[in-house]
Design a protein around this motif. Structure first.
Motif, PDB file in Angstrom:
ATOM      1  N   VAL A  15     -50.453  -9.276 -16.462  1.00  0.00           N
ATOM      2  CA  VAL A  15     -51.166 -10.551 -16.477  1.00  0.00           C
ATOM      3  C   VAL A  15     -50.363 -11.592 -15.700  1.00  0.00           C
ATOM      4  CG1 VAL A  15     -52.105 -12.389 -17.930  1.00  0.00           C
ATOM      5  CG2 VAL A  15     -52.252 -10.008 -18.684  1.00  0.00           C
ATOM      6  N   LEU A  16     -49.039 -11.588 -15.887  1.00  0.00           N
ATOM      7  CA  LEU A  16     -48.157 -12.507 -15.166  1.00  0.00           C
ATOM      8  C   LEU A  16     -48.216 -12.251 -13.669  1.00  0.00           C
ATOM      9  CD1 LEU A  16     -45.910 -14.664 -15.081  1.00  0.00           C
ATOM     10  CD2 LEU A  16     -44.270 -12.821 -15.529  1.00  0.00           C
ATOM     11  N   ASP A  17     -48.278 -10.987 -13.270  1.00  0.00           N
ATOM     12  CA  ASP A  17     -48.375 -10.654 -11.842  1.00  0.00           C
ATOM     13  C   ASP A  17     -49.612 -11.286 -11.215  1.00  0.00           C
ATOM     14  OD1 ASP A  17     -46.077  -9.137 -12.066  1.00  0.00           O
ATOM     15  OD2 ASP A  17     -47.140  -7.230 -12.280  1.00  0.00           O
ATOM     16  N   ALA A  18     -50.708 -11.282 -11.974  1.00  0.00           N
ATOM     17  CA  ALA A  18     -51.973 -11.829 -11.453  1.00  0.00           C
ATOM     18  C   ALA A  18     -52.041 -13.343 -11.576  1.00  0.00           C
ATOM     19  CB  ALA A  18     -53.154 -11.189 -12.185  1.00  0.00           C
ATOM     20  N   ASP A  19     -51.330 -13.901 -12.542  1.00  0.00           N
ATOM     21  CA  ASP A  19     -51.363 -15.348 -12.783  1.00  0.00           C
ATOM     22  C   ASP A  19     -49.935 -15.839 -13.019  1.00  0.00           C
ATOM     23  OD1 ASP A  19     -51.761 -17.953 -13.506  1.00  0.00           O
ATOM     24  OD2 ASP A  19     -52.847 -17.518 -15.361  1.00  0.00           O
ATOM     25  N   PRO A  20     -49.263 -16.364 -11.998  1.00  0.00           N
ATOM     26  CA  PRO A  20     -47.865 -16.792 -12.127  1.00  0.00           C
ATOM     27  C   PRO A  20     -47.643 -17.894 -13.158  1.00  0.00           C
ATOM     28  CG  PRO A  20     -48.502 -16.597  -9.816  1.00  0.00           C
ATOM     29  CD  PRO A  20     -49.758 -16.490 -10.619  1.00  0.00           C
ATOM     30  N   ASP A  21     -48.699 -18.579 -13.581  1.00  0.00           N
ATOM     31  CA  ASP A  21     -48.551 -19.630 -14.590  1.00  0.00           C
ATOM     32  C   ASP A  21     -48.455 -19.065 -16.011  1.00  0.00           C
ATOM     33  OD1 ASP A  21     -48.597 -21.688 -12.732  1.00  0.00           O
ATOM     34  OD2 ASP A  21     -50.781 -21.823 -12.759  1.00  0.00           O
ATOM     35  N   THR A  22     -48.616 -17.766 -16.149  1.00  0.00           N
ATOM     36  CA  THR A  22     -48.527 -17.129 -17.467  1.00  0.00           C
ATOM     37  C   THR A  22     -47.099 -17.229 -18.004  1.00  0.00           C
ATOM     38  OG1 THR A  22     -50.317 -15.585 -16.969  1.00  0.00           O
ATOM     39  CG2 THR A  22     -48.794 -14.965 -18.726  1.00  0.00           C
ATOM     40  N   GLN A  23     -46.964 -17.538 -19.284  1.00  0.00           N
ATOM     41  CA  GLN A  23     -45.660 -17.578 -19.935  1.00  0.00           C
ATOM     42  C   GLN A  23     -45.630 -16.535 -21.043  1.00  0.00           C
ATOM     43  OE1 GLN A  23     -44.306 -21.392 -21.288  1.00  0.00           O
ATOM     44  NE2 GLN A  23     -42.587 -20.548 -22.446  1.00  0.00           N
ATOM     45  N   ILE A  24     -44.631 -15.663 -20.983  1.00  0.00           N
ATOM     46  CA  ILE A  24     -44.512 -14.568 -21.941  1.00  0.00           C
ATOM     47  C   ILE A  24     -43.309 -14.803 -22.841  1.00  0.00           C
ATOM     48  CG2 ILE A  24     -44.192 -12.080 -22.245  1.00  0.00           C
ATOM     49  CD1 ILE A  24     -45.383 -11.732 -19.425  1.00  0.00           C
ATOM     50  N   THR A  25     -43.554 -14.788 -24.139  1.00  0.00           N
ATOM     51  CA  THR A  25     -42.486 -14.879 -25.140  1.00  0.00           C
ATOM     52  C   THR A  25     -42.428 -13.570 -25.909  1.00  0.00           C
ATOM     53  OG1 THR A  25     -42.767 -17.267 -25.410  1.00  0.00           O
ATOM     54  CG2 THR A  25     -41.679 -16.088 -27.204  1.00  0.00           C
ATOM     55  N   VAL A  26     -41.246 -12.968 -25.993  1.00  0.00           N
ATOM     56  CA  VAL A  26     -41.089 -11.777 -26.824  1.00  0.00           C
ATOM     57  C   VAL A  26     -40.543 -12.209 -28.173  1.00  0.00           C
ATOM     58  CG1 VAL A  26     -40.829 -10.104 -24.966  1.00  0.00           C
ATOM     59  CG2 VAL A  26     -38.815 -11.311 -25.797  1.00  0.00           C
ATOM     60  N   LEU A  27     -41.024 -11.552 -29.212  1.00  0.00           N
ATOM     61  CA  LEU A  27     -40.655 -11.932 -30.574  1.00  0.00           C
ATOM     62  C   LEU A  27     -40.287 -10.687 -31.358  1.00  0.00           C
ATOM     63  CD1 LEU A  27     -42.452 -14.582 -32.724  1.00  0.00           C
ATOM     64  CD2 LEU A  27     -41.869 -12.390 -33.737  1.00  0.00           C
ATOM     65  N   SER A  28     -39.161 -10.759 -32.075  1.00  0.00           N
ATOM     66  CA  SER A  28     -38.716  -9.594 -32.839  1.00  0.00           C
ATOM     67  C   SER A  28     -37.995 -10.045 -34.094  1.00  0.00           C
ATOM     68  CB  SER A  28     -37.779  -8.722 -31.992  1.00  0.00           C
ATOM     69  OG  SER A  28     -37.493  -7.504 -32.650  1.00  0.00           O
ATOM     70  N   MET A  29     -38.035  -9.204 -35.109  1.00  0.00           N
ATOM     71  CA  MET A  29     -37.342  -9.453 -36.367  1.00  0.00           C
ATOM     72  C   MET A  29     -36.248  -8.413 -36.518  1.00  0.00           C
ATOM     73  SD  MET A  29     -39.086  -9.739 -40.144  1.00  0.00           S
ATOM     74  CE  MET A  29     -38.781  -8.105 -40.815  1.00  0.00           C
ATOM     75  N   GLY A  30     -35.005  -8.874 -36.718  1.00  0.00           N
ATOM     76  CA  GLY A  30     -33.914  -7.921 -36.839  1.00  0.00           C
ATOM     77  C   GLY A  30     -32.575  -8.622 -36.883  1.00  0.00           C
ATOM     78  N   PRO A  31     -31.497  -7.866 -37.055  1.00  0.00           N
ATOM     79  CA  PRO A  31     -30.157  -8.454 -37.156  1.00  0.00           C
ATOM     80  C   PRO A  31     -29.653  -8.957 -35.803  1.00  0.00           C
ATOM     81  CG  PRO A  31     -30.026  -6.065 -37.151  1.00  0.00           C
ATOM     82  CD  PRO A  31     -31.490  -6.399 -37.203  1.00  0.00           C
ATOM     83  N   ALA A  63     -37.367 -15.660 -25.663  1.00  0.00           N
ATOM     84  CA  ALA A  63     -37.435 -14.743 -26.803  1.00  0.00           C
ATOM     85  C   ALA A  63     -37.215 -15.508 -28.097  1.00  0.00           C
ATOM     86  CB  ALA A  63     -36.390 -13.640 -26.672  1.00  0.00           C
ATOM     87  N   VAL A  64     -37.796 -14.973 -29.162  1.00  0.00           N
ATOM     88  CA  VAL A  64     -37.598 -15.499 -30.518  1.00  0.00           C
ATOM     89  C   VAL A  64     -37.084 -14.357 -31.383  1.00  0.00           C
ATOM     90  CG1 VAL A  64     -38.685 -16.504 -32.550  1.00  0.00           C
ATOM     91  CG2 VAL A  64     -39.425 -17.221 -30.265  1.00  0.00           C
ATOM     92  N   GLN A  65     -35.966 -14.598 -32.041  1.00  0.00           N
ATOM     93  CA  GLN A  65     -35.363 -13.602 -32.929  1.00  0.00           C
ATOM     94  C   GLN A  65     -35.341 -14.142 -34.348  1.00  0.00           C
ATOM     95  OE1 GLN A  65     -31.281 -12.711 -32.076  1.00  0.00           O
ATOM     96  NE2 GLN A  65     -30.988 -11.471 -33.906  1.00  0.00           N
ATOM     97  N   ILE A  66     -35.877 -13.388 -35.287  1.00  0.00           N
ATOM     98  CA  ILE A  66     -35.862 -13.785 -36.693  1.00  0.00           C
ATOM     99  C   ILE A  66     -34.816 -12.941 -37.404  1.00  0.00           C
ATOM    100  CG2 ILE A  66     -37.241 -14.086 -38.772  1.00  0.00           C
ATOM    101  CD1 ILE A  66     -39.717 -13.887 -36.844  1.00  0.00           C
ATOM    102  N   THR A  67     -33.800 -13.609 -37.907  1.00  0.00           N
ATOM    103  CA  THR A  67     -32.670 -12.919 -38.531  1.00  0.00           C
ATOM    104  C   THR A  67     -32.353 -13.556 -39.869  1.00  0.00           C
ATOM    105  OG1 THR A  67     -31.692 -12.325 -36.394  1.00  0.00           O
ATOM    106  CG2 THR A  67     -30.231 -12.341 -38.297  1.00  0.00           C
ATOM    107  N   ASP A  68     -32.277 -12.722 -40.901  1.00  0.00           N
ATOM    108  CA  ASP A  68     -31.930 -13.237 -42.225  1.00  0.00           C
ATOM    109  C   ASP A  68     -31.513 -12.035 -43.081  1.00  0.00           C
ATOM    110  OD1 ASP A  68     -32.173 -14.353 -45.015  1.00  0.00           O
ATOM    111  OD2 ASP A  68     -32.916 -16.084 -43.887  1.00  0.00           O
ATOM    112  N   GLU A  69     -30.427 -12.190 -43.827  1.00  0.00           N
ATOM    113  CA  GLU A  69     -29.953 -11.087 -44.670  1.00  0.00           C
ATOM    114  C   GLU A  69     -30.999 -10.665 -45.690  1.00  0.00           C
ATOM    115  OE1 GLU A  69     -26.272 -12.099 -46.458  1.00  0.00           O
ATOM    116  OE2 GLU A  69     -25.114 -12.004 -44.588  1.00  0.00           O
ATOM    117  N   GLN A  70     -31.854 -11.591 -46.105  1.00  0.00           N
ATOM    118  CA  GLN A  70     -32.870 -11.272 -47.099  1.00  0.00           C
ATOM    119  C   GLN A  70     -33.979 -10.369 -46.539  1.00  0.00           C
ATOM    120  OE1 GLN A  70     -33.896 -14.679 -49.929  1.00  0.00           O
ATOM    121  NE2 GLN A  70     -33.114 -15.804 -48.161  1.00  0.00           N
ATOM    122  N   LEU A  71     -33.987 -10.164 -45.223  1.00  0.00           N
ATOM    123  CA  LEU A  71     -35.018  -9.330 -44.612  1.00  0.00           C
ATOM    124  C   LEU A  71     -34.620  -7.857 -44.529  1.00  0.00           C
ATOM    125  CD1 LEU A  71     -36.185 -11.696 -41.730  1.00  0.00           C
ATOM    126  CD2 LEU A  71     -37.440 -11.080 -43.802  1.00  0.00           C
TER     127      LEU A  71
END
Length: 258
Positions: A49-65, A83-91
């Protein structure tokens, strides 16, 4: 267009995997951790999608240590903007319900036109997370797509069923999950690898997201027992002495295979 891509770090599928006999969790120290292949393919869909539309913004999101940051950097090197990383010992050991609630809380912080995920991870293989997120976020879900296209604010795709093919479509914003029928992901090039070092990774905790995990002694789902898989036994060999057909039928019937 703003696209969020859910990725996950998993034990290398090419190596032996084991469960910790005490906790019932995957022993992630037993093999190398890698970006899940289905996550790579999912990111590739967004990158097209980014290749076809350079205005596209891609965010990767993951949960982990904290140890998943190299995996996030690989996704950034492939072409994601941040990127967004969700990190918490309770997870540690979080079940699907808690995982979905945490990811949904993180996704609510921004307005995404499209949320992309693999149909199931190679470690848990539950296959429920995309529809759980769709329910929590009140978004339409186009799941298990073997083909996908986006045009004029509409997502269209193909879902392969047993003996049939379903054509599905939904207006954006939406959630979509893809299968391994989609093309392999591109390799990060040198320019992408160097650029990834400067791309931002936002680290969030449960407190940041306003999500409370239940105490460890009241888990939302409970592992009752874990048993090591027994070694593979030698198969049954039948020599054709004229009675092999009858012996084969008897063997199949005995094992409830016919």
């Amino acid at each position: 267009m703003k696209i969020a891509v859910l990725i996950k770090e998993v034990p290398d599928t090419g190596a032996d995997r084991a469960l910790d006999q005490q906790t019932g969790l995957a022993d992630r120290a037993a093999s190398e951790a890698v970006l899940d292949e289905i996550g790579e393919r999912t990111l590739e869909v967004a990158l097209k999608v980014l290749d076809a539309d350079p205005d596209t913004q891609i965010t990767v999101l993951s949960m982990g240590p904290d140890s998943i940051q190299p995996t996030l950097r690989k996704a950034l090197a492939m072409g994601a903007a941040d990127a967004v990383q969700i990190t918490d010992e309770q997870l540690l050991g979080a079940d699907l319900v808690l995982t979905a609630q945490v990811l949904a809380a993180a996704l609510r912080r921004h307005e995404y036109d499209l949320i992309l995920a693999g149909n199931m991870s190679t470690d848990g293989s539950a296959g429920m997370l995309p529809v759980m997120l769709a329910e929590l976020l009140s978004l339409p879900a186009a799941t298990s797509l073997s083909k996908i296209s986006i045009a004029d604010g509409v997502l269209s795709g193909t879902r392969e069923l047993e003996g049939a093919t379903a054509k599905v479509s939904t207006p954006l914003p939406a959630i979509a999950s893809i299968t391994e029928a989609l093309p392999d992901a591109r390799f990060p090039n040198f320019k992408g690898i160097m650029a990834a070092k400067k791309k931002p990774i936002e680290v969030l905790s449960l407190a940041d997201l306003g999500v409370e995990a239940l105490p460890a002694d009241t888990a939302r789902s409970i592992m009752l027992s874990v048993t090591q898989r027994p070694p593979r036994e030698a198969g049954t060999i039948m020599n054709d002495d004229g009675q092999a057909g009858a012996a084969l039928v008897e063997f199949l019937a005995k094992n409830n295979l016919v």
